[in-house]
Design an enzyme around this catalytic site. Structure first.
Site, PDB file in Angstrom:
ATOM      1  N   CYS A 113     -20.637 -10.694 -30.248  1.00 25.61           N
ATOM      2  CA  CYS A 113     -20.866 -11.927 -30.208  1.00 25.61           C
ATOM      3  C   CYS A 113     -20.954 -13.014 -30.834  1.00 25.61           C
ATOM      4  CB  CYS A 113     -21.304 -12.442 -28.044  1.00 25.61           C
ATOM      5  SG  CYS A 113     -20.639 -12.009 -27.153  1.00 25.61           S
ATOM      6  N   HIS A 246     -23.886 -19.754 -28.751  1.00 26.31           N
ATOM      7  CA  HIS A 246     -22.632 -18.981 -28.322  1.00 26.31           C
ATOM      8  C   HIS A 246     -22.542 -19.320 -26.795  1.00 26.31           C
ATOM      9  CE1 HIS A 246     -20.841 -15.715 -26.932  1.00 26.31           C
ATOM     10  NE2 HIS A 246     -21.709 -14.533 -26.266  1.00 26.31           N
ATOM     11  N   ASN A 276     -17.047 -15.943 -21.000  1.00 24.86           N
ATOM     12  CA  ASN A 276     -17.852 -16.280 -22.806  1.00 24.86           C
ATOM     13  C   ASN A 276     -16.954 -15.435 -23.807  1.00 24.86           C
ATOM     14  OD1 ASN A 276     -18.715 -14.485 -24.751  1.00 24.86           O
ATOM     15  ND2 ASN A 276     -20.781 -13.638 -23.434  1.00 24.86           N
TER      16      ASN A 276
HETATM   17  O1  UT7 Z   1     -23.181 -11.859 -24.670  1.00 26.74           O
HETATM   18  C1  UT7 Z   1     -22.766 -11.254 -25.228  1.00 26.74           C
HETATM   19  C2  UT7 Z   1     -24.409 -12.136 -24.368  1.00 26.74           C
HETATM   20  N1  UT7 Z   1     -24.043 -11.555 -23.005  1.00 26.74           N
HETATM   21  C3  UT7 Z   1     -25.075 -11.922 -22.116  1.00 26.74           C
HETATM   22  O2  UT7 Z   1     -25.348 -13.339 -22.700  1.00 26.74           O
HETATM   23  C4  UT7 Z   1     -24.553 -12.004 -20.534  1.00 26.74           C
HETATM   24  C5  UT7 Z   1     -26.437 -12.322 -20.157  1.00 26.74           C
HETATM   25  N2  UT7 Z   1     -26.470 -11.346 -18.794  1.00 26.74           N
HETATM   26  C6  UT7 Z   1     -26.291 -12.517 -17.670  1.00 26.74           C
HETATM   27  O3  UT7 Z   1     -25.456 -13.668 -17.863  1.00 26.74           O
HETATM   28  C7  UT7 Z   1     -26.761 -12.312 -16.607  1.00 26.74           C
HETATM   29  O4  UT7 Z   1     -27.799 -10.718 -16.736  1.00 26.74           O
HETATM   30  C8  UT7 Z   1     -25.697 -12.128 -15.423  1.00 26.74           C
HETATM   31  C9  UT7 Z   1     -24.863 -13.352 -14.903  1.00 26.74           C
HETATM   32  C10 UT7 Z   1     -24.795 -11.046 -16.324  1.00 26.74           C
HETATM   33  C11 UT7 Z   1     -26.164 -11.333 -13.811  1.00 26.74           C
HETATM   34  O5  UT7 Z   1     -26.934 -12.307 -13.908  1.00 26.74           O
HETATM   35  P1  UT7 Z   1     -28.422 -12.058 -13.298  1.00 26.74           P
HETATM   36  O6  UT7 Z   1     -29.024 -13.254 -12.227  1.00 26.74           O
HETATM   37  O7  UT7 Z   1     -29.103 -11.105 -13.666  1.00 26.74           O
HETATM   38  O8  UT7 Z   1     -27.702 -10.898 -11.358  1.00 26.74           O
HETATM   39  P2  UT7 Z   1     -28.243  -9.145 -11.643  1.00 26.74           P
HETATM   40  O9  UT7 Z   1     -27.552  -8.389 -12.582  1.00 26.74           O
HETATM   41  O10 UT7 Z   1     -29.507  -8.895 -11.134  1.00 26.74           O
HETATM   42  O11 UT7 Z   1     -28.015  -9.065 -10.491  1.00 26.74           O
HETATM   43  C12 UT7 Z   1     -27.877 -10.053  -9.282  1.00 26.74           C
HETATM   44  C13 UT7 Z   1     -27.189  -9.083  -7.946  1.00 26.74           C
HETATM   45  C14 UT7 Z   1     -26.640  -7.799  -7.891  1.00 26.74           C
HETATM   46  O12 UT7 Z   1     -27.119  -7.912  -6.148  1.00 26.74           O
HETATM   47  P3  UT7 Z   1     -27.829  -7.186  -5.784  1.00 26.74           P
HETATM   48  O13 UT7 Z   1     -28.414  -5.486  -6.404  1.00 26.74           O
HETATM   49  O14 UT7 Z   1     -29.268  -8.273  -5.874  1.00 26.74           O
HETATM   50  O15 UT7 Z   1     -27.799  -6.691  -4.073  1.00 26.74           O
HETATM   51  C15 UT7 Z   1     -25.793  -7.402  -8.184  1.00 26.74           C
HETATM   52  O16 UT7 Z   1     -24.949  -6.465  -7.578  1.00 26.74           O
HETATM   53  O17 UT7 Z   1     -25.746 -10.225  -8.251  1.00 26.74           O
HETATM   54  C16 UT7 Z   1     -24.500  -8.897  -7.982  1.00 26.74           C
HETATM   55  N3  UT7 Z   1     -23.197  -9.142  -8.551  1.00 26.74           N
HETATM   56  C17 UT7 Z   1     -22.679  -9.634  -7.636  1.00 26.74           C
HETATM   57  N4  UT7 Z   1     -22.373 -10.781  -6.674  1.00 26.74           N
HETATM   58  C18 UT7 Z   1     -21.504 -11.522  -6.715  1.00 26.74           C
HETATM   59  C19 UT7 Z   1     -22.966  -9.192  -9.815  1.00 26.74           C
HETATM   60  N5  UT7 Z   1     -22.019  -9.231 -10.620  1.00 26.74           N
HETATM   61  C20 UT7 Z   1     -21.848 -10.317  -9.257  1.00 26.74           C
HETATM   62  C21 UT7 Z   1     -20.815 -10.869  -8.906  1.00 26.74           C
HETATM   63  N6  UT7 Z   1     -20.304 -11.555  -7.494  1.00 26.74           N
HETATM   64  N7  UT7 Z   1     -20.347 -11.363 -10.253  1.00 26.74           N
END
Ligand code: UT7
Length: 319
Positions: A113, A246, A276
């Site tokens: 990225c 980005h 993204n």
């Molecule tokens: O381009 C290179 C750089 N990439 C990035 O910058 C991405 C960086 N990371 C992010 O943008 C975020 O970490 C995410 C959007 C990927 C995830 O957001 P988060 O607030 O960090 O959520 P999390 O991973 O802590 O997940 C929270 C919950 C989990 O459930 P539990 O364990 O709390 O029950 C996940 O299983 O959200 C759940 N979850 C979803 N729920 C519905 C994960 N993906 C999804 C989904 N829909 N698509």
């Protein structure tokens, strides 16, 4: 002094749109979760026969038209991509052929990225060194091909697209400074770890990410690299007219801008419409803000990106 200036921008998004509602039918997710956690409403998906070089071609033609530059005038092509058409030749060489550009160096940059920032900095160095006059710099990605469409934690985040700029030699800035970093010890937090061996894919060819770790790392290094760019040029955050980050997650963009004290009115965010798009995301956002008239001559524009590797960087431009 020799500088390089952006004299034209272009971008391309494939026709097919995949909305959050469409994804609700594919995995256990919701429009509400995707919007609130990422800021993304939809992404574009390349047609089956549409390759990274095809999207790059469309974006490049737009940028060359905006710059009034013909194929004969291009003397350097750099393509940033993580999703090349084939293992080799490079997507840059394939693009060169499709554009009808004869005999100029053409190569790909792989910094995920951060690829566009790396490619722009590289082209700037060649032009400043007096080696080339007119460079085409492209970010193009078909992430839809390396996503596991049953993994809700990654498949909702990415999309396909391309963006391009034409850089030209000038006696006034232009690109003021570039700042590139990498730390390979973080190689496993965002990776597509498969490889091809003996005609078969070994390991997983899909994007795998420790989202939360990546999120925190991204906010930290983006703040640092913007401070680095400002300090090197004796500028304050308030001197930045436009921040082009980005486009990965609106919460990363908001957190970074807040830490830097840059109001969101000065931040270009386009990810709601395309998700993204990795190396294509910065030139896509840049082209949007150039074409809608937000970016004006003489303004300070700061592009910053972060991605797998881990890699990160910034390019400061006087428009
Ligand atoms: O381009 C290179 C750089 N990439 C990035 O910058 C991405 C960086 N990371 C992010 O943008 C975020 O970490 C995410 C959007 C990927 C995830 O957001 P988060 O607030 O960090 O959520 P999390 O991973 O802590 O997940 C929270 C919950 C989990 O459930 P539990 O364990 O709390 O029950 C996940 O299983 O959200 C759940 N979850 C979803 N729920 C519905 C994960 N993906 C999804 C989904 N829909 N698509």
């Amino acid at each position: 002094m020799i500088y390089s200036r952006v004299i034209g921008t272009g971008s391309y998004l494939p026709e097919k749109i995949l909305t959050n509602q469409d994804l609700e039918q594919m995995v256990d997710t919701s429009d509400e979760w995707i919007r609130s956690r990422t800021g993304i409403a939809q992404r574009h998906i390349a047609a089956d026969n549409e390759m990274a070089s095809d999207m790059a071609l469309n974006a490049s033609r737009e940028a060359m038209k905006a710059a009034s530059v013909s194929a004969e005038e291009i003397d350097l092509i750099i393509v940033a991509t993580t999703t090349p058409d084939v293992i080799f030749p490079s997507t840059a060489c394939i693009l060169q052929d499709k554009l009808g550009v004869k005999d100029c160096p053409a190569f790909d940059v792989q910094a995920v990225c951060s690829g566009f920032v790396y490619a722009l900095a590289t082209a700037d160095m060649f032009i400043r060194a007096g080696k080339y006059r007119t460079a085409l710099v492209v970010g193009t990605e078909v992430y839809s091909r390396i996503l596991d469409w049953s993994d809700r934690s990654t498949c909702v985040l990415f999309g396909d697209g391309a963006g391009a700029v034409v850089l030209s030699r000038s006696d006034r800035p232009g690109i003021i400074s570039s700042h590139l970093h990498a730390d390979g010890s973080y190689k496993n937090i965002l990776t597509a770890p498969g490889n091809v061996c003996g005609g078969k894919v070994q390991g997983t060819p899909f994007v795998m990410m420790e989202g939360n770790t990546v999120f925190k790392f991204a906010v930290k290094v983006l703040e640092e690299v913007v401070h680095e760019a400002l300090a090197e040029n004796n500028l304050k955050a308030s001197d930045i007219d436009w921040l082009i980050p980005h486009q990965a997650n609106i919460r990363i963009i908001i957190s970074t801008a807040k830490k830097l004290g840059i109001p969101m009115e000065k931040v270009v965010a386009t990810l709601e419409k395309h998700g993204n798009t990795s190396a294509a995301s910065i030139p896509l956002a840049l082209d949007t803000a150039v074409r809608d008239g937000r970016i004006k001559s003489g303004q300070h524009v700061l592009m910053e990106g972060v991605g797998g590797g881990f890699t990160w960087g910034a390019v400061l431009v006087c428009w």
